[in-house]
Enzyme design. Structure first.
Site, PDB file in Angstrom:
ATOM      1  N   HIS A  55       0.995  -1.186  -0.003  1.00 33.65           N
ATOM      2  CA  HIS A  55      -0.044   0.039  -0.126  1.00 33.65           C
ATOM      3  C   HIS A  55       0.778   1.302   0.277  1.00 33.65           C
ATOM      4  CE1 HIS A  55      -3.954  -1.913   1.798  1.00 33.65           C
ATOM      5  NE2 HIS A  55      -3.500  -2.723   0.955  1.00 33.65           N
ATOM      6  N   GLU A  57       1.072   3.734   1.792  1.00 33.75           N
ATOM      7  CA  GLU A  57       1.514   4.358   3.206  1.00 33.75           C
ATOM      8  C   GLU A  57       2.783   3.427   3.459  1.00 33.75           C
ATOM      9  OE1 GLU A  57      -3.008   4.428   3.630  1.00 33.75           O
ATOM     10  OE2 GLU A  57      -1.395   3.338   2.300  1.00 33.75           O
ATOM     11  N   CYS A  85      -6.352   2.149   5.683  1.00 31.40           N
ATOM     12  CA  CYS A  85      -6.655   1.021   6.303  1.00 31.40           C
ATOM     13  C   CYS A  85      -5.953   0.551   7.655  1.00 31.40           C
ATOM     14  CB  CYS A  85      -6.580  -0.066   5.474  1.00 31.40           C
ATOM     15  SG  CYS A  85      -4.904  -0.754   5.096  1.00 31.40           S
ATOM     16  N   CYS A  88      -2.172  -0.249   7.489  1.00 28.22           N
ATOM     17  CA  CYS A  88      -1.369   0.932   7.170  1.00 28.22           C
ATOM     18  C   CYS A  88      -1.505   1.935   8.607  1.00 28.22           C
ATOM     19  CB  CYS A  88      -1.746   1.748   5.818  1.00 28.22           C
ATOM     20  SG  CYS A  88      -1.648   1.036   4.599  1.00 28.22           S
TER      21      CYS A  88
END
Length: 152
Positions: A55, A57, A85, A88
């Site tokens: 992801h 992040e 999410c 993250c």
């Protein structure tokens, strides 16, 4: 909202546009240190890397740790186009991020404010400042473009 939040979010949006160009879900992130220097950047790479943890992040946090040669990012701010999410948000807590700034909420997976509040959960050993809604319409528009194209 700090005066530079829009400036940095525009850079995170550039990262999201890069992800869009690669066919990835268009989320972009950058990490900024206390001096205002961008120490890392990232965008979603799950499809290209075939890595569920890639992801925006997490990519940005990993790069920041490597660049700064430390895992504690306690003087840093993460700018991300979409609310993090649970994975993250957990990475932000574990890296001791000072602050997270995000563009648009994620009603299906948001773990900063929408569904969960991992970054300020009282039982965890670290909490951070949160600023939401920075360039929210622009951040949401990139996501909408992607998902509209996916449905066609």
């Amino acid at each position: 909202m700090e005066k530079d939040d829009k400036f940095y979010m525009r850079i995170a949006l550039q990262e999201a546009e890069q992800a869009l160009g690669l066919g990835e879900v268009p989320i972009g992130a950058i990490v900024v240190d206390a001096a205002g220097r961008i120490v890392s950047h990232g965008h979603n790479m799950r499809e290209l890397w075939q890595d569920a943890t890639a992801h925006a992040e997490v990519v940005a946090v990993r790069e920041a740790c490597k660049y700064l040669r430390r895992w504690r990012l306690s003087d840093c701010t993460l700018y991300v186009t979409v609310e993090p999410c649970p994975m993250c948000a957990g990475a932000l807590v574990m890296s001791r991020m000072k602050r997270v700034v995000y563009g648009c909420p994620d009603a299906k997976a948001g773990a900063v404010e929408s569904l969960f509040n991992i970054v300020n959960y009282p039982a965890l050993n670290h909490r951070m400042a949160v600023t939401a809604g920075v360039l929210e319409d622009d951040c949401a528009a990139v996501m909408k473009r992607f998902f509209t194209a996916q449905r066609k």
